[in-house]
Design a protein around this motif. Sequence first.
Motif, PDB file in Angstrom:
ATOM      1  N   ARG A  60      -8.114  -2.360  -1.289  1.00 29.72           N
ATOM      2  CA  ARG A  60      -6.816  -1.948  -1.836  1.00 29.72           C
ATOM      3  C   ARG A  60      -6.703  -0.430  -1.863  1.00 29.72           C
ATOM      4  N   ILE A  61      -7.825   0.279  -1.938  1.00 29.94           N
ATOM      5  CA  ILE A  61      -7.771   1.743  -1.966  1.00 29.94           C
ATOM      6  C   ILE A  61      -7.421   2.284  -0.575  1.00 29.94           C
ATOM      7  N   LEU A  62      -8.100   1.759   0.446  1.00 32.87           N
ATOM      8  CA  LEU A  62      -7.779   2.165   1.827  1.00 32.87           C
ATOM      9  C   LEU A  62      -7.952   0.951   2.729  1.00 32.87           C
ATOM     10  N   PRO A  63      -6.888   0.131   2.872  1.00 35.85           N
ATOM     11  CA  PRO A  63      -7.040  -1.069   3.695  1.00 35.85           C
ATOM     12  C   PRO A  63      -7.140  -0.722   5.184  1.00 35.85           C
ATOM     13  N   ASN A  87     -12.548  -3.932  -4.488  1.00 35.43           N
ATOM     14  CA  ASN A  87     -11.245  -3.259  -4.513  1.00 35.43           C
ATOM     15  C   ASN A  87     -11.058  -2.184  -3.448  1.00 35.43           C
ATOM     16  N   GLY A  89      -6.180  -0.186   8.763  1.00 35.74           N
ATOM     17  CA  GLY A  89      -4.893   0.170   9.358  1.00 35.74           C
ATOM     18  C   GLY A  89      -4.110   1.228   8.594  1.00 35.74           C
ATOM     19  N   GLU A  90      -4.574   1.617   7.401  1.00 39.88           N
ATOM     20  CA  GLU A  90      -3.891   2.668   6.644  1.00 39.88           C
ATOM     21  C   GLU A  90      -4.711   3.946   6.722  1.00 39.88           C
ATOM     22  N   PHE A  91      -4.034   5.091   6.518  1.00 40.75           N
ATOM     23  CA  PHE A  91      -4.795   6.336   6.571  1.00 40.75           C
ATOM     24  C   PHE A  91      -4.674   7.147   5.286  1.00 40.75           C
ATOM     25  N   LEU A  92      -3.779   6.727   4.355  1.00 39.19           N
ATOM     26  CA  LEU A  92      -3.671   7.436   3.086  1.00 39.19           C
ATOM     27  C   LEU A  92      -4.221   6.556   1.968  1.00 39.19           C
ATOM     28  N   PRO A  93      -5.172   7.051   1.186  1.00 42.05           N
ATOM     29  CA  PRO A  93      -5.744   6.212   0.130  1.00 42.05           C
ATOM     30  C   PRO A  93      -4.867   6.174  -1.120  1.00 42.05           C
ATOM     31  N   VAL A  94      -4.905   5.047  -1.817  1.00 37.44           N
ATOM     32  CA  VAL A  94      -4.268   4.923  -3.126  1.00 37.44           C
ATOM     33  C   VAL A  94      -5.392   4.878  -4.154  1.00 37.44           C
ATOM     34  N   PHE A 133       1.892   9.407  -5.849  1.00 41.20           N
ATOM     35  CA  PHE A 133       1.935  10.790  -5.381  1.00 41.20           C
ATOM     36  C   PHE A 133       3.333  11.377  -5.283  1.00 41.20           C
ATOM     37  N   HIS A 163       0.813  -1.216   0.000  1.00 42.22           N
ATOM     38  CA  HIS A 163       0.000   0.000   0.000  1.00 42.22           C
ATOM     39  C   HIS A 163       0.849   1.270   0.000  1.00 42.22           C
ATOM     40  N   ARG A 164       1.824   1.323   0.912  1.00 45.20           N
ATOM     41  CA  ARG A 164       2.652   2.536   1.015  1.00 45.20           C
ATOM     42  C   ARG A 164       3.502   2.707  -0.238  1.00 45.20           C
ATOM     43  N   PHE A 224       1.385   4.227  -2.789  1.00 45.09           N
ATOM     44  CA  PHE A 224       1.159   5.637  -2.496  1.00 45.09           C
ATOM     45  C   PHE A 224       2.331   6.477  -3.030  1.00 45.09           C
TER      46      PHE A 224
END
Lengths: 313, 202
Positions: free
Chosen positions: B154-157, B151, B159-164, A103, A95-96, A99
């Motif tokens: 995958r955009i914001l799983p 999906n 435990g995460e705070f920034l979306p892809v 970005f 995920h990171r 990102f």
Amino acid sequence: MLNDRLTLSLLGGIGALLALASVVTAVLKSRQPAGQPSNVVANLDARVRAWWAMVAIVAVALAIGEIGTVVLFGLLSFFALREFITLAPTRAADHRTLFWAFFVITPVQYVLVARDWYGLFSIFIPVYAFLFVPIRSALAGETADFLARTARTQWALMVCVYCVSHVPALLMLQIPNFENGNARLLLFFLIIVQLSDVLQYVWGKLCGRRKIAPVLSPSKTWEGFVGGVLSASAVGAALWWATPFAPWQAALFSLGITLMGFFGGLVMSAIKRDRGVKDYGNLIAGHGGVMDRIDSICFAAPVFFHVVRYCYT
Amino acid sequence: MSLGRDAVARGIRLLCGVRELPAAELPAGPCILFANHSSHLDFAVIWAALPPALRARTRPVAGRDYWEATPFRRWLAGTVFRAVLIERQRVTVATNPLEPMLAALDAGATLIVFPEGTRSPDGTLGEFKSGLHHLARGRPSIPLVPVLLDNLNRILPKGEFLPVPLLGAVRTGPVLAFDPKENKNAFLARARAAVAALRGPT
């Protein structure tokens, strides 16, 4: 960058071609038997409309200048990347990394284009992003499928960002006796690569019989391929006046562009088939996703850029 | 306010690559939308994908313990999304989670519920908790609509705070009929299968 007569002539030519396509579509529509609309005509109609919009967007970007062009292709990369990664399975541990890809890496690549920083532009993704992606994913601590996941992200960045960024990079080339003509070079490239797609489709519909790669792309035929490549190259030769090339050189460059564009479409089709989808997205009515429209650009742009750079600067 | 909400809905749809659902695919009156749950964005994405008229009277059902933990969450749940907050932990007769949901339905609201009860860590569909059955039995005439969110994990799983910004999808299925004679587990299995059936090719 739309202040010279030759650039406007090129755009005028595209406009005339599209006007013709719109008239033909309107005639086909009016000849349909009442109550039985044809899917082919509806798709053609949607495609021609989308072409008008796409040409208008490119014209506006060029009118704004280098920055408008860089921003336009940066956005195209961004949309292509999201379509590509959506299809390529990654894990939560990536995920990171993703990102960063969206970005940081993508914007930086286009800032390098806008700053005309050729040295870093040409290695930023192949060297630095290539190494960064596995490092960041390794730090997330997930090992399953590691090499495949990493390779997918690297591939996505190379195809969707690095390759596409070579289109606006054409504006940074300093070709002797061709000052202020780079917008025409960019338009020449886009016209040939897209016209080749269209002509291969048209030739294929008219006389296509033998399939080139029935598994990968059932619509690609030898007749369409040969007809499309030759006629697009002939158009390229006829447009030599817009480029720094002599007519025979323009023909050879066009041949190179159309061949690479064909292979780009073939490779991106292979990925789609593997993932079991027909289109990368649905952003452009009639065409599919952004990636479906620019697959040929991805493969043709870097080669065109580097050959022109090697031969003319 | 409505313009602001429309803009927020448009922004969410753009971020997640989802399209507005055609009004013809959804019941005209109040209904219960039940969906899989894998991301904090889930409710917002369903809300943004609904046709504007339906969106205006749609409320999410959410856990009080989580959404009242900080002032920001309380503002988001209370003011922005007008969530129906229910007790998940100390359920007593006085804090019966069913009551506020039935009251909202009776007031004409459409509810969004996540029958798994919590977010799935990897996007797989978990077992459905019995709340959906209680809700359906409480108001058997309200249509139950299965919704699949694709999906979003995958955009914001979790435990995460920034979306892809990948491409998500919202798909709805045909109304699930409620049969009062069917036992609870059979109903929940059928509801879960209705959501699972909406999954796409990839």
